[in-house]
Design a protein around this motif. Structure first.
Motif, PDB file in Angstrom:
ATOM      1  N   LYS A 295       0.821  -1.214   0.000  1.00  0.00           N
ATOM      2  CA  LYS A 295       0.000   0.000   0.000  1.00  0.00           C
ATOM      3  C   LYS A 295       0.852   1.260   0.000  1.00  0.00           C
ATOM      4  O   LYS A 295       0.521   2.234  -0.668  1.00  0.00           O
ATOM      5  N   THR A 296       1.937   1.268   0.765  1.00  0.00           N
ATOM      6  CA  THR A 296       2.798   2.444   0.854  1.00  0.00           C
ATOM      7  C   THR A 296       4.266   2.034   0.775  1.00  0.00           C
ATOM      8  O   THR A 296       4.612   0.878   1.048  1.00  0.00           O
ATOM      9  N   LYS A 297       5.112   2.983   0.450  1.00  0.00           N
ATOM     10  CA  LYS A 297       6.547   2.712   0.359  1.00  0.00           C
ATOM     11  C   LYS A 297       7.127   2.387   1.726  1.00  0.00           C
ATOM     12  O   LYS A 297       7.987   1.498   1.852  1.00  0.00           O
ATOM     13  N   SER A 298       6.657   3.059   2.754  1.00  0.00           N
ATOM     14  CA  SER A 298       7.184   2.810   4.101  1.00  0.00           C
ATOM     15  C   SER A 298       6.865   1.390   4.563  1.00  0.00           C
ATOM     16  O   SER A 298       7.700   0.728   5.194  1.00  0.00           O
ATOM     17  N   GLU A 299       5.666   0.910   4.238  1.00  0.00           N
ATOM     18  CA  GLU A 299       5.308  -0.453   4.610  1.00  0.00           C
ATOM     19  C   GLU A 299       6.138  -1.463   3.832  1.00  0.00           C
ATOM     20  O   GLU A 299       6.555  -2.493   4.366  1.00  0.00           O
ATOM     21  N   GLU A 300       6.402  -1.156   2.570  1.00  0.00           N
ATOM     22  CA  GLU A 300       7.247  -2.029   1.768  1.00  0.00           C
ATOM     23  C   GLU A 300       8.662  -2.125   2.365  1.00  0.00           C
ATOM     24  O   GLU A 300       9.243  -3.215   2.447  1.00  0.00           O
ATOM     25  N   LEU A 301       9.201  -0.994   2.800  1.00  0.00           N
ATOM     26  CA  LEU A 301      10.540  -0.987   3.378  1.00  0.00           C
ATOM     27  C   LEU A 301      10.592  -1.763   4.689  1.00  0.00           C
ATOM     28  O   LEU A 301      11.568  -2.467   4.970  1.00  0.00           O
ATOM     29  N   LYS A 302       9.546  -1.651   5.514  1.00  0.00           N
ATOM     30  CA  LYS A 302       9.487  -2.416   6.759  1.00  0.00           C
ATOM     31  C   LYS A 302       9.456  -3.916   6.452  1.00  0.00           C
ATOM     32  O   LYS A 302      10.115  -4.711   7.125  1.00  0.00           O
TER      33      LYS A 302
END
Length: 312
Positions: A31-38
């Motif tokens: 959904k978001t880039k930050s979630e992908e990075l986590k």
């Protein structure tokens, strides 16, 4: 219970359809880039559980970037690993030391699920999935290679084997989902659907207990990654497109095939093995005791030994 399952599938499909319209294709999974990075941080930690030397490579394809984890001796026989749904290539950590001892491993993240592959096209059809994998095989010049597929990966391995011509030698299917018959115990698997729709730690724990006879064996590091896959990744309707293969399709597979299921598997049963025995003319089947759908973790040594004996 079947009606409940059907309603949940419809809800999942509707949510997927709405999300797909809003999402950019380059962010198909997360959904978001930050979630992908986590998620990727958790992936990197889980991959270290392999505890053997490995390299990670990205391969450009028609439909996006394929992420491939490579290990094992360069002169070993090529062995492709296809993971289960949302499990990613890190799932092989209980098996990889045994598999990579004499084989050159190519573990591929499926690009429509959480992992490090990246879909830059529309959701793929079965035909396009086959094209995508074959582009990877061509990139590495894989010929006469063996393949192991777990759960959804087993369905994909079977799909690839029905394509003619292909370069596959031996095939191992670990509780392949929707391959020989539809899900065996529909009522119990609704926990996985509920987890996708309304993710929580409690539902995640219940799902692990449903699919594994020994969830306590699952590494906490891997559990974290697997949970984030369910928490952050958008649901997609690709599983709705997975149908059991026809008698004719199965009969077209002449390769040696080993089918393993757990005796407490909620996805497959003896009926699956009977159909495999009937239509896969060059097949062996085995039920692993005290194992669920996650048999490669529940009984890793027994599963590893069965695979190695078959491939040798």
């Amino acid at each position: 219970m079947l009606k409940l399952y059907s309603r949940l599938v419809i809800v999942l499909f509707l949510i997927t359809s709405c999300a797909s319209k809003k999402a950019k294709f380059e962010d198909y999974v997360f959904k978001t880039k930050s979630e992908e990075l986590k998620y990727e941080t958790a992936y990197d930690k889980a991959l270290k559980l392999w505890n053997i030397p490995y390299t990670e490579e990205n391969v450009k394809t028609t439909f996006g970037t394929a992420h491939v984890v490579i290990a094992g001796p360069k002169n070993g026989k090529d062995l492709v690993l296809l993971h289960g749904m949302d499990a990613s290539s890190t799932m092989w950590y209980p098996n990889i030391q045994a598999l990579a001892k004499n084989n050159r491993i190519y573990a591929i993240d499926f690009l429509m699920e959480p992992g490090k592959s990246n879909l830059t096209a529309k959701p793929l059809s079965s035909e396009e999935i086959a094209i995508w994998y074959n582009e990877i095989f061509d990139h590495y010049k894989l010929k006469k290679f063996d393949i192991i597929g777990a759960s959804r990966g087993g369905w994909i391995a079977t799909l690839l084997a029905t394509q003619k011509p292909n370069s596959i030698d031996k095939i191992v299917l670990l509780s392949p989902a929707q391959t020989f018959k539809f899900i065996d115990k529909v009522g119990k698997t609704t926990s996985a659907l509920m987890l996708k729709l309304f993710p929580s730690e409690k539902k995640f724990g219940k799902t692990l207990t449903t699919f594994s006879t020994h969830p306590e064996k699952i590494s906490q590091i891997y559990k974290r990654q697997f949970y984030l896959a369910n928490k952050y990744a958008k649901s997609n309707s690709s599983m709705l497109k997975m149908h059991p293969f026809s008698d004719k399709e199965l009969q077209s597979i002449q390769n040696p095939v080993l089918v393993l299921i757990g005796d407490r598997d909620v996805i497959n049963s003896d009926e699956s093995l009977k159909r495999a025995q009937k239509y896969l003319k060059n097949s062996q089947t085995k039920t692993i005791k005290d194992a669920g759908h996650f048999l490669s973790i529940d009984q890793s040594k027994i599963t590893n030994d069965a695979i190695i004996n078959f491939l040798e």
